[in-house]
Design a protein around this motif. Structure first.
Motif, PDB file in Angstrom:
ATOM      1  N   GLY A 142     -46.763  23.131 -39.893  1.00 23.57           N
ATOM      2  CA  GLY A 142     -46.027  22.319 -38.820  1.00 23.57           C
ATOM      3  C   GLY A 142     -47.283  21.411 -38.104  1.00 23.57           C
ATOM      4  N   VAL A 143     -45.991  20.559 -36.613  1.00 20.81           N
ATOM      5  CA  VAL A 143     -46.582  20.024 -35.887  1.00 20.81           C
ATOM      6  C   VAL A 143     -46.372  20.586 -34.445  1.00 20.81           C
ATOM      7  N   LEU A 144     -46.241  21.962 -34.370  1.00 17.11           N
ATOM      8  CA  LEU A 144     -45.530  22.124 -32.312  1.00 17.11           C
ATOM      9  C   LEU A 144     -47.188  22.809 -32.579  1.00 17.11           C
ATOM     10  N   TYR A 145     -47.359  22.512 -31.274  1.00 23.27           N
ATOM     11  CA  TYR A 145     -48.598  22.253 -30.960  1.00 23.27           C
ATOM     12  C   TYR A 145     -48.675  23.742 -30.214  1.00 23.27           C
ATOM     13  N   SER A 146     -49.060  25.351 -29.763  1.00 22.36           N
ATOM     14  CA  SER A 146     -48.884  26.527 -29.924  1.00 22.36           C
ATOM     15  C   SER A 146     -48.689  26.351 -28.207  1.00 22.36           C
ATOM     16  N   GLY A 203     -32.977  12.982 -31.055  1.00 26.79           N
ATOM     17  CA  GLY A 203     -33.440  13.759 -32.212  1.00 26.79           C
ATOM     18  C   GLY A 203     -33.899  15.607 -32.987  1.00 26.79           C
ATOM     19  N   SER A 204     -34.091  15.824 -33.542  1.00 27.20           N
ATOM     20  CA  SER A 204     -33.798  17.555 -32.852  1.00 27.20           C
ATOM     21  C   SER A 204     -35.292  17.963 -34.005  1.00 27.20           C
ATOM     22  N   GLY A 205     -35.479  19.581 -34.447  1.00 27.89           N
ATOM     23  CA  GLY A 205     -36.019  20.240 -35.237  1.00 27.89           C
ATOM     24  C   GLY A 205     -37.206  20.318 -35.107  1.00 27.89           C
ATOM     25  N   SER A 206     -37.140  21.088 -35.688  1.00 34.37           N
ATOM     26  CA  SER A 206     -39.386  22.084 -34.831  1.00 34.37           C
ATOM     27  C   SER A 206     -40.418  22.064 -35.579  1.00 34.37           C
ATOM     28  N   GLY A 207     -41.012  22.574 -35.994  1.00 33.90           N
ATOM     29  CA  GLY A 207     -42.365  23.607 -36.990  1.00 33.90           C
ATOM     30  C   GLY A 207     -42.615  22.461 -37.937  1.00 33.90           C
ATOM     31  N   THR A 208     -41.489  21.690 -39.209  1.00 34.34           N
ATOM     32  CA  THR A 208     -41.883  20.882 -40.369  1.00 34.34           C
ATOM     33  C   THR A 208     -40.234  20.212 -40.825  1.00 34.34           C
ATOM     34  N   CYS A 249     -40.621   8.576 -39.485  1.00 36.79           N
ATOM     35  CA  CYS A 249     -41.408   9.435 -38.798  1.00 36.79           C
ATOM     36  C   CYS A 249     -42.528   9.735 -39.184  1.00 36.79           C
ATOM     37  N   GLN A 250     -42.853  10.235 -37.794  1.00 38.10           N
ATOM     38  CA  GLN A 250     -44.880  10.170 -37.865  1.00 38.10           C
ATOM     39  C   GLN A 250     -45.118  11.460 -37.309  1.00 38.10           C
ATOM     40  N   GLN A 251     -46.000  11.856 -37.523  1.00 37.65           N
ATOM     41  CA  GLN A 251     -46.968  13.269 -37.179  1.00 37.65           C
ATOM     42  C   GLN A 251     -47.843  12.250 -36.460  1.00 37.65           C
ATOM     43  N   TYR A 252     -48.126  12.768 -35.152  1.00 31.29           N
ATOM     44  CA  TYR A 252     -49.671  12.907 -34.268  1.00 31.29           C
ATOM     45  C   TYR A 252     -50.125  13.903 -33.944  1.00 31.29           C
ATOM     46  N   TYR A 253     -49.756  14.942 -34.790  1.00 32.85           N
ATOM     47  CA  TYR A 253     -50.440  16.102 -34.244  1.00 32.85           C
ATOM     48  C   TYR A 253     -52.149  16.491 -34.290  1.00 32.85           C
TER      49      TYR A 253
END
Lengths: 113, 117
Positions: free
Chosen positions: A28-32, A70-75, A94-98
């Motif tokens: 996951g890339v969602l920062y809580s 863009g849409s979506g959350s988590g993974t 796409c790119q993750q910067y988490y």
């Protein structure tokens, strides 16, 4: 490292039709603490550097046409082009910067059918 | 407007080093991190690391640890990326890119580095 996997690898869509590109992260890339998804989308045309389209998974960069969303959350995330224009032919990443290392998907090549 | 102008293309022999420059203008150089990303011919994007132009602090991808050095010269608003012990698979376009907070927004035009004997 977070692995980003895009689907499909290539896509052909008719002018004026909808194009959908998917991106899945291995974690996951969602920062809580701020409820933000650390996910961006870039467009790259031949011979040019990438161009930022979307950040925080769904925030459109200034100047980007509103047919891009863009849409979506988590993974699981999606980039949608609502009505394909000829100038949208490009490779999309796409790119993750988490977390470090920052990682990109392998890219999706979008063409006109 | 924000501009990142990179140095020209280079051809290097295996085992040599290359230093790519990235001159920033249109904003306060020390306020935003500079990232380096490379792209081998016909391939995807690979993040190499970032430098904090204010402190000089760096964070490198593990893959490049020991071979990459990112520096800056605040007096001329320029960031540098040096890659040593070059191999043929280091042939790529090297981009510098300016962050806005956590994500990258502005990109340089890229600098092609060719490694060939």
């Amino acid at each position: 490292d977070i692995v980003m996997t895009q689907s499909p690898d290539s896509l052909a869509v008719s002018l004026g039709e909808r194009a959908t590109i998917n991106c899945k992260s291995s974690q996951g890339v969602l920062y809580s603490s701020n409820n933000k998804n650390y996910l961006a989308w870039y467009q790259q045309k031949p011979g040019q550097p990438p161009k930022l389209l979307i950040y925080w998974a769904s925030t459109r960069e200034s100047g980007v046409p509103d047919r891009f969303s863009g849409s979506g959350s988590g993974t699981d995330f999606t980039l949608t082009i609502s009505s394909l224009q000829a100038e949208d032919v490009a490779v999309y990443y796409c790119q993750q910067y988490y977390t470090i290392p920052i990682t990109f998907g392998q890219g999706t090549r979008l063409e006109i059918k | 407007q924000v501009q990142l102008v990179q140095s020209a293309a280079e051809v290097k022999k295996p085992g040599a080093s290359v230093k790519v420059s990235c001159k920033a203008s249109g904003y306060s150089f020390t306020n935003y991190y500079i990232h380096w990303v490379r792209q081998a011919p016909g391939q995807g994007l690979e993040w190499m690391g970032w430098i904090n132009p204010d402190s000089g602090g760096t964070n490198y991808a593990q893959k490049f640890q020991g071979r990459v050095t990112m520096t800056r010269d605040m007096s001329i608003s320029t960031a540098y990326m040096e890659l040593s012990r070059l191999r043929s698979d280091d042939t790529a376009v090297y981009y510098c890119a300016r962050a806005r907070g956590d994500y990258v927004v502005f990109w340089g035009q890229g600098a092609l580095v060719t490694v060939s004997s």
